[in-house]
Design an enzyme around this catalytic site. Sequence first.
Site, PDB file in Angstrom:
ATOM      1  N   ASP A 161      46.978  49.284  46.506  1.00  0.00           N
ATOM      2  CA  ASP A 161      45.686  49.111  45.857  1.00  0.00           C
ATOM      3  C   ASP A 161      44.701  48.736  46.964  1.00  0.00           C
ATOM      4  O   ASP A 161      45.105  48.353  48.073  1.00  0.00           O
ATOM      5  CB  ASP A 161      45.762  48.013  44.798  1.00  0.00           C
ATOM      6  CG  ASP A 161      44.445  47.799  44.073  1.00  0.00           C
ATOM      7  OD1 ASP A 161      43.767  48.787  43.757  1.00  0.00           O
ATOM      8  OD2 ASP A 161      44.092  46.631  43.855  1.00  0.00           O
TER       9      ASP A 161
ATOM     10  N   ASP B  73      40.983  47.012  46.559  1.00  0.00           N
ATOM     11  CA  ASP B  73      40.207  45.782  46.399  1.00  0.00           C
ATOM     12  C   ASP B  73      41.125  44.603  46.113  1.00  0.00           C
ATOM     13  O   ASP B  73      41.853  44.594  45.125  1.00  0.00           O
ATOM     14  CB  ASP B  73      39.197  45.939  45.248  1.00  0.00           C
ATOM     15  CG  ASP B  73      38.242  47.105  45.476  1.00  0.00           C
ATOM     16  OD1 ASP B  73      37.699  47.208  46.583  1.00  0.00           O
ATOM     17  OD2 ASP B  73      38.045  47.911  44.549  1.00  0.00           O
TER      18      ASP B  73
ATOM     19  N   GLY C  72      41.282  45.747  38.192  1.00  0.00           N
ATOM     20  CA  GLY C  72      42.212  46.861  38.278  1.00  0.00           C
ATOM     21  C   GLY C  72      41.909  48.032  37.370  1.00  0.00           C
ATOM     22  O   GLY C  72      42.511  49.096  37.506  1.00  0.00           O
TER      23      GLY C  72
ATOM     24  N   ARG D  25      35.971  51.518  35.832  1.00  0.00           N
ATOM     25  CA  ARG D  25      34.723  50.799  35.573  1.00  0.00           C
ATOM     26  C   ARG D  25      34.346  50.787  34.090  1.00  0.00           C
ATOM     27  O   ARG D  25      34.055  49.729  33.518  1.00  0.00           O
ATOM     28  CB  ARG D  25      33.596  51.428  36.399  1.00  0.00           C
ATOM     29  CG  ARG D  25      32.349  50.581  36.505  1.00  0.00           C
ATOM     30  CD  ARG D  25      31.278  51.341  37.275  1.00  0.00           C
ATOM     31  NE  ARG D  25      31.784  51.798  38.566  1.00  0.00           N
ATOM     32  CZ  ARG D  25      31.286  52.824  39.235  1.00  0.00           C
ATOM     33  NH1 ARG D  25      30.299  53.536  38.728  1.00  0.00           N
ATOM     34  NH2 ARG D  25      31.788  53.165  40.411  1.00  0.00           N
TER      35      ARG D  25
ATOM     36  N   SER E  92      38.765  52.270  41.670  1.00  0.00           N
ATOM     37  CA  SER E  92      37.366  52.275  42.091  1.00  0.00           C
ATOM     38  C   SER E  92      36.903  53.674  42.469  1.00  0.00           C
ATOM     39  O   SER E  92      37.627  54.441  43.114  1.00  0.00           O
ATOM     40  CB  SER E  92      37.173  51.344  43.286  1.00  0.00           C
ATOM     41  OG  SER E  92      35.855  51.443  43.787  1.00  0.00           O
TER      42      SER E  92
ATOM     43  N   ASN F  95      34.476  53.827  44.449  1.00  0.00           N
ATOM     44  CA  ASN F  95      33.899  53.524  45.764  1.00  0.00           C
ATOM     45  C   ASN F  95      34.958  53.413  46.855  1.00  0.00           C
ATOM     46  O   ASN F  95      34.661  52.937  47.948  1.00  0.00           O
ATOM     47  CB  ASN F  95      33.127  52.202  45.702  1.00  0.00           C
ATOM     48  CG  ASN F  95      31.936  52.278  44.781  1.00  0.00           C
ATOM     49  OD1 ASN F  95      31.068  53.125  44.929  1.00  0.00           O
ATOM     50  ND2 ASN F  95      31.893  51.380  43.804  1.00  0.00           N
TER      51      ASN F  95
ATOM     52  N   ASP G 131      47.335  43.626  43.304  1.00  0.00           N
ATOM     53  CA  ASP G 131      46.953  42.245  42.987  1.00  0.00           C
ATOM     54  C   ASP G 131      46.517  42.081  41.541  1.00  0.00           C
ATOM     55  O   ASP G 131      46.279  40.962  41.097  1.00  0.00           O
ATOM     56  CB  ASP G 131      45.817  41.775  43.912  1.00  0.00           C
ATOM     57  CG  ASP G 131      44.496  42.451  43.603  1.00  0.00           C
ATOM     58  OD1 ASP G 131      44.497  43.685  43.359  1.00  0.00           O
ATOM     59  OD2 ASP G 131      43.453  41.770  43.606  1.00  0.00           O
TER      60      ASP G 131
END
Length: 243
Positions: free
Chosen positions: A13, A15, A58, A61, A136, A138, A194
């Site tokens: 992952d 972020d 996780g 959006r 994400s 991004n 996470d």
Amino acid sequence: MTHVLDSQAVLFDLDGVLTDTAAVHRRAWSALFTEFLPSVVPDAAPYTDADYFALVDGKARAAGVRSVLASRGVHVPDGAADDPPDAQTVHGLGNRKNVRFTDIIRGDGVEVFDGSLRVVDALGGAGIPMAVVSSSRNAVLVLETAGLLDRFAVVVDGVTAEREHLAGKPAPDMFLTAARSLGVDPARTVVIEDAVSGVEAGNRGGFWVVGVDRGTGVAALVEAGADEVVTDLADLLAGGNSG
């Protein structure tokens, strides 16, 4: 317990695992909902970091927006993915959050966790392929800003999921797509996550799942299906700490 250097591949992952951008996401989500929720439900419970970990972390959006709104009994139309940031729709709110996120990233840059970089360096030195699997949209921007993009053979992110019609985490589809792209067996591949939704996705996909406790809590990660839990990825190079 497994050892990352004995695996066929490692799927990270982004972020909160590789980069400290989870903190940026938390800031951006908090700014959005601290402003929006009182405007539609004046007596709504204030948005907190606990909401982020329970409802947003996780997830894609739009799914995060829906979860928070539902927790406060708020309904707005879904709208379309290209809704402007001022639209009172699920996608409009998500895009408003994204404007805040990208502004922070472009202004402040991206911090890479030192322990995570050590693991990436060790895997690269051992010739073990790596992928980033992130909800994400991004992810490429963050990886480029952090100087990490060329370290990963595959990136499966929110853009990929939309293009290929993949179900988001906690479904295992994104991780399984990355494994297929690398040509590896999920049972011999490590997922590092996470977020509860990401841990569940890895578990459902048949991967060995390492949970990284950045605030979610060891118990929540283990309950979601983590095979082991660490607080710093560098622990994996020394054998790891069992959850």
